[in-house]
Design a protein around this motif. Structure first.
Motif, PDB file in Angstrom:
ATOM      1  N   ARG A  90      12.558  -9.522   3.336  1.00  0.00           N
ATOM      2  CA  ARG A  90      12.063 -10.562   2.429  1.00  0.00           C
ATOM      3  C   ARG A  90      13.113 -10.891   1.392  1.00  0.00           C
ATOM      4  N   SER A  91      13.610 -10.082   0.490  1.00  0.00           N
ATOM      5  CA  SER A  91      14.487  -8.967   0.812  1.00  0.00           C
ATOM      6  C   SER A  91      13.722  -7.671   1.101  1.00  0.00           C
ATOM      7  N   ILE A  92      14.489  -6.701   1.640  1.00  0.00           N
ATOM      8  CA  ILE A  92      13.893  -5.410   1.955  1.00  0.00           C
ATOM      9  C   ILE A  92      13.363  -4.767   0.682  1.00  0.00           C
ATOM     10  N   GLU A  93      14.137  -4.846  -0.409  1.00  0.00           N
ATOM     11  CA  GLU A  93      13.690  -4.245  -1.666  1.00  0.00           C
ATOM     12  C   GLU A  93      12.364  -4.848  -2.122  1.00  0.00           C
ATOM     13  N   ASP A  94      12.245  -6.183  -2.046  1.00  0.00           N
ATOM     14  CA  ASP A  94      11.004  -6.837  -2.458  1.00  0.00           C
ATOM     15  C   ASP A  94       9.834  -6.369  -1.602  1.00  0.00           C
ATOM     16  N   GLU A  95      10.075  -6.264  -0.305  1.00  0.00           N
ATOM     17  CA  GLU A  95       9.003  -5.856   0.601  1.00  0.00           C
ATOM     18  C   GLU A  95       8.568  -4.423   0.321  1.00  0.00           C
ATOM     19  N   VAL A  96       9.541  -3.529   0.128  1.00  0.00           N
ATOM     20  CA  VAL A  96       9.217  -2.135  -0.178  1.00  0.00           C
ATOM     21  C   VAL A  96       8.463  -2.057  -1.502  1.00  0.00           C
ATOM     22  N   TYR A  97       8.947  -2.791  -2.492  1.00  0.00           N
ATOM     23  CA  TYR A  97       8.296  -2.811  -3.809  1.00  0.00           C
ATOM     24  C   TYR A  97       6.839  -3.252  -3.701  1.00  0.00           C
ATOM     25  N   MET A  98       6.595  -4.345  -2.987  1.00  0.00           N
ATOM     26  CA  MET A  98       5.228  -4.864  -2.898  1.00  0.00           C
ATOM     27  C   MET A  98       4.329  -3.958  -2.070  1.00  0.00           C
ATOM     28  N   ARG A  99       4.889  -3.335  -1.015  1.00  0.00           N
ATOM     29  CA  ARG A  99       4.093  -2.396  -0.218  1.00  0.00           C
ATOM     30  C   ARG A  99       3.712  -1.169  -1.050  1.00  0.00           C
ATOM     31  N   MET A 100       4.669  -0.656  -1.816  1.00  0.00           N
ATOM     32  CA  MET A 100       4.385   0.518  -2.640  1.00  0.00           C
ATOM     33  C   MET A 100       3.397   0.180  -3.748  1.00  0.00           C
ATOM     34  N   ARG A 101       3.581  -0.973  -4.351  1.00  0.00           N
ATOM     35  CA  ARG A 101       2.648  -1.387  -5.402  1.00  0.00           C
ATOM     36  C   ARG A 101       1.235  -1.510  -4.843  1.00  0.00           C
ATOM     37  N   GLU A 102       1.114  -2.102  -3.670  1.00  0.00           N
ATOM     38  CA  GLU A 102      -0.195  -2.247  -3.040  1.00  0.00           C
ATOM     39  C   GLU A 102      -0.813  -0.883  -2.744  1.00  0.00           C
ATOM     40  N   ALA A 103       0.007   0.046  -2.254  1.00  0.00           N
ATOM     41  CA  ALA A 103      -0.498   1.384  -1.939  1.00  0.00           C
ATOM     42  C   ALA A 103      -1.010   2.087  -3.190  1.00  0.00           C
ATOM     43  N   ILE A 104      -0.302   1.914  -4.313  1.00  0.00           N
ATOM     44  CA  ILE A 104      -0.734   2.528  -5.568  1.00  0.00           C
ATOM     45  C   ILE A 104      -2.027   1.889  -6.051  1.00  0.00           C
ATOM     46  N   LEU A 105      -2.090   0.558  -6.011  1.00  0.00           N
ATOM     47  CA  LEU A 105      -3.274  -0.139  -6.503  1.00  0.00           C
ATOM     48  C   LEU A 105      -4.501   0.145  -5.649  1.00  0.00           C
ATOM     49  N   LYS A 106      -4.301   0.357  -4.357  1.00  0.00           N
ATOM     50  CA  LYS A 106      -5.416   0.666  -3.463  1.00  0.00           C
ATOM     51  C   LYS A 106      -5.835   2.127  -3.542  1.00  0.00           C
ATOM     52  N   GLY A 107      -5.048   2.941  -4.244  1.00  0.00           N
ATOM     53  CA  GLY A 107      -5.363   4.359  -4.322  1.00  0.00           C
ATOM     54  C   GLY A 107      -4.899   5.145  -3.120  1.00  0.00           C
ATOM     55  N   GLU A 108      -4.037   4.538  -2.282  1.00  0.00           N
ATOM     56  CA  GLU A 108      -3.505   5.258  -1.128  1.00  0.00           C
ATOM     57  C   GLU A 108      -2.551   6.364  -1.569  1.00  0.00           C
ATOM     58  N   ILE A 109      -1.941   6.177  -2.740  1.00  0.00           N
ATOM     59  CA  ILE A 109      -1.134   7.228  -3.363  1.00  0.00           C
ATOM     60  C   ILE A 109      -1.825   7.553  -4.683  1.00  0.00           C
ATOM     61  N   GLU A 110      -2.178   8.794  -4.897  1.00  0.00           N
ATOM     62  CA  GLU A 110      -2.966   9.168  -6.060  1.00  0.00           C
ATOM     63  C   GLU A 110      -2.103   9.384  -7.291  1.00  0.00           C
ATOM     64  N   GLY A 111      -2.724   9.218  -8.461  1.00  0.00           N
ATOM     65  CA  GLY A 111      -2.037   9.470  -9.713  1.00  0.00           C
ATOM     66  C   GLY A 111      -1.496  10.885  -9.768  1.00  0.00           C
ATOM     67  N   GLY A 112      -0.244  11.023 -10.198  1.00  0.00           N
ATOM     68  CA  GLY A 112       0.392  12.326 -10.283  1.00  0.00           C
ATOM     69  C   GLY A 112       1.153  12.721  -9.036  1.00  0.00           C
ATOM     70  N   GLU A 113       0.955  11.984  -7.937  1.00  0.00           N
ATOM     71  CA  GLU A 113       1.633  12.346  -6.692  1.00  0.00           C
ATOM     72  C   GLU A 113       3.123  12.038  -6.785  1.00  0.00           C
ATOM     73  N   ARG A 114       3.938  12.975  -6.308  1.00  0.00           N
ATOM     74  CA  ARG A 114       5.387  12.800  -6.354  1.00  0.00           C
ATOM     75  C   ARG A 114       5.847  11.827  -5.274  1.00  0.00           C
ATOM     76  N   LEU A 115       6.810  10.988  -5.629  1.00  0.00           N
ATOM     77  CA  LEU A 115       7.376  10.006  -4.709  1.00  0.00           C
ATOM     78  C   LEU A 115       8.804  10.420  -4.388  1.00  0.00           C
ATOM     79  N   VAL A 116       9.029  10.843  -3.154  1.00  0.00           N
ATOM     80  CA  VAL A 116      10.334  11.357  -2.730  1.00  0.00           C
ATOM     81  C   VAL A 116      11.086  10.258  -1.994  1.00  0.00           C
ATOM     82  N   HIS A 117      12.299   9.962  -2.457  1.00  0.00           N
ATOM     83  CA  HIS A 117      13.080   8.862  -1.899  1.00  0.00           C
ATOM     84  C   HIS A 117      13.221   8.963  -0.382  1.00  0.00           C
TER      85      HIS A 117
END
Length: 226
Positions: free
Chosen positions: A13-40
């Motif tokens: 989309r760029s790739i960075e934009d796509e990754v950013y929006m996918r991660m943001r969506e996952a956080i907002l949907k609760g697919e990744i919980e608060g406090g969970e570590r994000l490993v590159h």
């Protein structure tokens, strides 16, 4: 970390934009919980990318207030609980209503015309279900309105409260877009009439309604009932 649909190989989309929006969506949907570590490395593997777009996406999420990074660069999803909702929205009601009261006497007819034009675009995005465009236009609407108050300290306090989930609430909560957009009409009507008290009251109710919706959303994620 959940392996639900927000993850998977990305298209440019760029790739960075796509990754950013996918991660943001996952956080907002609760697919990744608060406090969970994000490993590159783990995220890069899930998305089928190198570490660079993941690193850059995480920087943007830190700026959004959705991710916290410590002094070592370790990233975790920000926790946003019921007490946070209550504190932030009680302050937002007071401060944003005050900004609108101050703006009522400052706005020119042409500036109100511009806000109404912007409102038309906001409602069109809401009707189309275009959450990304809605969020961007909605923030523009509120910023133009508050900046018109010519109260820079007040504006800074308001924008400081926008970090994290609150400005992205429409992305997390279904069926809120159209109603939230329509709530602007009462604010605009009061501004056009130069009724500062009515404009402030309409904004206070607009923020309070959003706060109640967000409270219920967070409570449902935490398994709590108001």
């Amino acid at each position: 970390m959940s392996s639900k649909s927000s993850f998977g190989p990305v298209r440019r989309r760029s790739i960075e934009d796509e990754v950013y929006m996918r991660m943001r969506e996952a956080i907002l949907k609760g697919e990744i919980e608060g406090g969970e570590r994000l490993v590159h490395e783990d995220l890069a593997s899930r998305f089928g990318t190198s570490r660079i777009p993941v690193r850059d996406a995480l920087k943007r999420l830190v700026f959004d207030g959705l991710v916290d990074a410590d002094e070592r660069g370790v990233c975790r999803v920000s926790h946003f609980g019921l007490e946070d909702v209550e504190e932030i929205y009680s302050l937002r009601e007071m401060l944003e209503a005050q900004a609108v009261v101050k703006a009522t006497a400052q706005l020119t007819d042409e500036e109100i015309d511009e806000l109404e034009r912007l409102q038309g675009d906001i409602e069109a995005a809401a009707e189309a279900g275009d959450k990304q465009t809605y969020v961007e236009l909605n923030q523009e609407f509120h910023r133009e309105l508050y900046d018109s108050a010519d109260q820079p300290r007040l504006s800074r306090m308001i924008y400081g409260l926008w970090q994290g989930l609150p400005p992205l609430t429409p992305m997390a909560i279904d069926n809120r877009l159209v109603q939230a957009a329509r709530e602007h009409r009462g604010i605009l009507s009061a501004l056009r009439e130069r009724d500062a008290d009515a404009a402030g009251s309409a904004m206070r109710e607009h923020i309070a309604t959003a706060g109640r919706a967000l409270y219920d959303y967070v409570a449902s994620k935490e398994g709590k009932i108001r």
